[in-house]
Motif scaffolding. Structure first.
Motif, PDB file in Angstrom:
ATOM      1  N   PRO A 192     -70.222 -20.626  -1.530  1.00  0.00           N
ATOM      2  CA  PRO A 192     -69.156 -20.983  -0.589  1.00  0.00           C
ATOM      3  C   PRO A 192     -69.487 -22.229   0.236  1.00  0.00           C
ATOM      4  CG  PRO A 192     -69.773 -18.674  -0.379  1.00  0.00           C
ATOM      5  CD  PRO A 192     -70.790 -19.331  -1.247  1.00  0.00           C
ATOM      6  N   PRO A 193     -68.499 -23.084   0.414  1.00  0.00           N
ATOM      7  CA  PRO A 193     -68.697 -24.269   1.258  1.00  0.00           C
ATOM      8  C   PRO A 193     -68.784 -23.877   2.734  1.00  0.00           C
ATOM      9  CG  PRO A 193     -66.437 -24.145   0.510  1.00  0.00           C
ATOM     10  CD  PRO A 193     -67.169 -23.032  -0.162  1.00  0.00           C
ATOM     11  N   THR A 194     -69.284 -24.772   3.535  1.00  0.00           N
ATOM     12  CA  THR A 194     -69.422 -24.525   4.959  1.00  0.00           C
ATOM     13  C   THR A 194     -68.066 -24.444   5.642  1.00  0.00           C
ATOM     14  OG1 THR A 194     -71.447 -25.820   4.866  1.00  0.00           O
ATOM     15  CG2 THR A 194     -70.601 -25.304   7.041  1.00  0.00           C
ATOM     16  N   ASN A 195     -67.185 -25.397   5.368  1.00  0.00           N
ATOM     17  CA  ASN A 195     -65.855 -25.418   5.972  1.00  0.00           C
ATOM     18  C   ASN A 195     -64.896 -24.627   5.087  1.00  0.00           C
ATOM     19  OD1 ASN A 195     -63.384 -25.943   7.143  1.00  0.00           O
ATOM     20  ND2 ASN A 195     -63.838 -28.098   7.528  1.00  0.00           N
ATOM     21  N   LYS A 196     -64.423 -23.509   5.581  1.00  0.00           N
ATOM     22  CA  LYS A 196     -63.579 -22.591   4.806  1.00  0.00           C
ATOM     23  C   LYS A 196     -62.116 -23.007   4.765  1.00  0.00           C
ATOM     24  CE  LYS A 196     -67.164 -19.938   4.548  1.00  0.00           C
ATOM     25  NZ  LYS A 196     -68.070 -20.102   3.465  1.00  0.00           N
ATOM     26  N   GLU A 197     -61.756 -24.075   5.466  1.00  0.00           N
ATOM     27  CA  GLU A 197     -60.354 -24.469   5.576  1.00  0.00           C
ATOM     28  C   GLU A 197     -60.008 -25.760   4.845  1.00  0.00           C
ATOM     29  OE1 GLU A 197     -59.450 -24.395   9.740  1.00  0.00           O
ATOM     30  OE2 GLU A 197     -59.886 -22.249   9.886  1.00  0.00           O
ATOM     31  N   VAL A 198     -60.937 -26.296   4.066  1.00  0.00           N
ATOM     32  CA  VAL A 198     -60.653 -27.504   3.294  1.00  0.00           C
ATOM     33  C   VAL A 198     -60.773 -27.197   1.805  1.00  0.00           C
ATOM     34  CG1 VAL A 198     -61.396 -29.089   5.118  1.00  0.00           C
ATOM     35  CG2 VAL A 198     -63.031 -28.345   3.394  1.00  0.00           C
ATOM     36  N   ALA A 199     -60.090 -27.987   0.996  1.00  0.00           N
ATOM     37  CA  ALA A 199     -60.091 -27.778  -0.447  1.00  0.00           C
ATOM     38  C   ALA A 199     -61.506 -27.869  -1.002  1.00  0.00           C
ATOM     39  CB  ALA A 199     -59.193 -28.811  -1.118  1.00  0.00           C
ATOM     40  N   ASN A 200     -61.764 -27.049  -2.037  1.00  0.00           N
ATOM     41  CA  ASN A 200     -63.088 -27.039  -2.651  1.00  0.00           C
ATOM     42  C   ASN A 200     -62.963 -26.879  -4.161  1.00  0.00           C
ATOM     43  OD1 ASN A 200     -63.032 -24.138  -3.331  1.00  0.00           O
ATOM     44  ND2 ASN A 200     -63.159 -23.857  -1.114  1.00  0.00           N
ATOM     45  N   PHE A 201     -64.077 -26.870  -4.839  1.00  0.00           N
ATOM     46  CA  PHE A 201     -64.105 -26.773  -6.292  1.00  0.00           C
ATOM     47  C   PHE A 201     -64.624 -25.415  -6.766  1.00  0.00           C
ATOM     48  CE2 PHE A 201     -64.335 -31.356  -5.558  1.00  0.00           C
ATOM     49  CZ  PHE A 201     -63.370 -31.810  -6.429  1.00  0.00           C
ATOM     50  N   CYS A 202     -64.502 -24.387  -5.971  1.00  0.00           N
ATOM     51  CA  CYS A 202     -65.047 -23.071  -6.307  1.00  0.00           C
ATOM     52  C   CYS A 202     -64.411 -22.528  -7.598  1.00  0.00           C
ATOM     53  CB  CYS A 202     -64.811 -22.084  -5.173  1.00  0.00           C
ATOM     54  SG  CYS A 202     -65.508 -20.456  -5.505  1.00  0.00           S
ATOM     55  N   ASP A 203     -65.268 -22.116  -8.537  1.00  0.00           N
ATOM     56  CA  ASP A 203     -64.791 -21.549  -9.802  1.00  0.00           C
ATOM     57  C   ASP A 203     -64.270 -20.131  -9.641  1.00  0.00           C
ATOM     58  OD1 ASP A 203     -65.436 -23.831 -11.255  1.00  0.00           O
ATOM     59  OD2 ASP A 203     -67.480 -23.140 -11.637  1.00  0.00           O
ATOM     60  N   TRP A 204     -64.581 -19.479  -8.542  1.00  0.00           N
ATOM     61  CA  TRP A 204     -64.188 -18.091  -8.324  1.00  0.00           C
ATOM     62  C   TRP A 204     -62.920 -17.968  -7.481  1.00  0.00           C
ATOM     63  CZ3 TRP A 204     -66.903 -15.637 -11.690  1.00  0.00           C
ATOM     64  CH2 TRP A 204     -68.170 -16.098 -12.011  1.00  0.00           C
ATOM     65  N   PHE A 205     -62.302 -19.080  -7.147  1.00  0.00           N
ATOM     66  CA  PHE A 205     -61.107 -19.068  -6.314  1.00  0.00           C
ATOM     67  C   PHE A 205     -59.972 -18.297  -6.982  1.00  0.00           C
ATOM     68  CE2 PHE A 205     -56.938 -20.836  -5.271  1.00  0.00           C
ATOM     69  CZ  PHE A 205     -56.918 -20.653  -3.899  1.00  0.00           C
ATOM     70  N   GLU A 206     -59.409 -17.352  -6.248  1.00  0.00           N
ATOM     71  CA  GLU A 206     -58.205 -16.625  -6.654  1.00  0.00           C
ATOM     72  C   GLU A 206     -57.337 -16.515  -5.413  1.00  0.00           C
ATOM     73  OE1 GLU A 206     -58.741 -12.895  -8.707  1.00  0.00           O
ATOM     74  OE2 GLU A 206     -60.691 -13.570  -9.440  1.00  0.00           O
TER      75      GLU A 206
END
Length: 137
Positions: free
Chosen positions: A58-72
């Motif tokens: 998980p990225p530090t800032n939870k409110e900005v777009a990220n590249f997480c492969d587990w995003f649902e």
């Protein structure tokens, strides 16, 4: 039938959102980025790194777009707004700030009657204090 997707920030229903959610997708109402931890079904403030997916980084800032492969994306508002966010929205609505989240009461339907007997108190300060006390009962 599954609940519709709603923005994690403003609560607007995202009926026209194309799935899967693009990393560049944003809310048409508030422009919040949607491919972020706060919009994910794995987001959980009580867990380490605020994520239920152990394999994610998980990225530090939870409110900005990220590249997480587990995003649902999380459906509906349940689980998206944290208790402190719901309380803040209710306080803002009480004191004339930003209105409560769209789609009804932020707490799922509790009455916002300013006084227990339904009559408005002529003293605005006493009325506001009573409503504030009701938020924390």
């Amino acid at each position: 039938m599954t609940a519709a997707l709603c923005c994690w920030n403003c609560g607007v229903e995202l009926a026209t959102l194309v799935l899967p959610v693009s990393r560049r997708a944003d809310c048409p109402e508030c422009r919040a980025e949607l491919h972020c931890c706060r919009m994910c079904r794995h987001f959980d403030r009580s867990r380490p790194a605020q994520c239920r997916e152990d394999r994610a980084e998980p990225p530090t800032n939870k409110e900005v777009a990220n590249f997480c492969d587990w995003f649902e994306p999380a459906s509906g508002l349940a689980g998206v707004l944290a208790p402190e966010d719901r309380a803040r929205a209710r306080l803002d609505a009480l004191f004339g700030g930003v209105p409560a989240q769209a789609g009804g009461d932020a707490d799922g339907g509790a009455s916002q009657d300013p006084s227990p007997d339904g009559a408005d108190d002529p003293d605005p300060a006493a009325n506001a204090r009573r409503r504030l006390d009701d938020l924390f009962d």
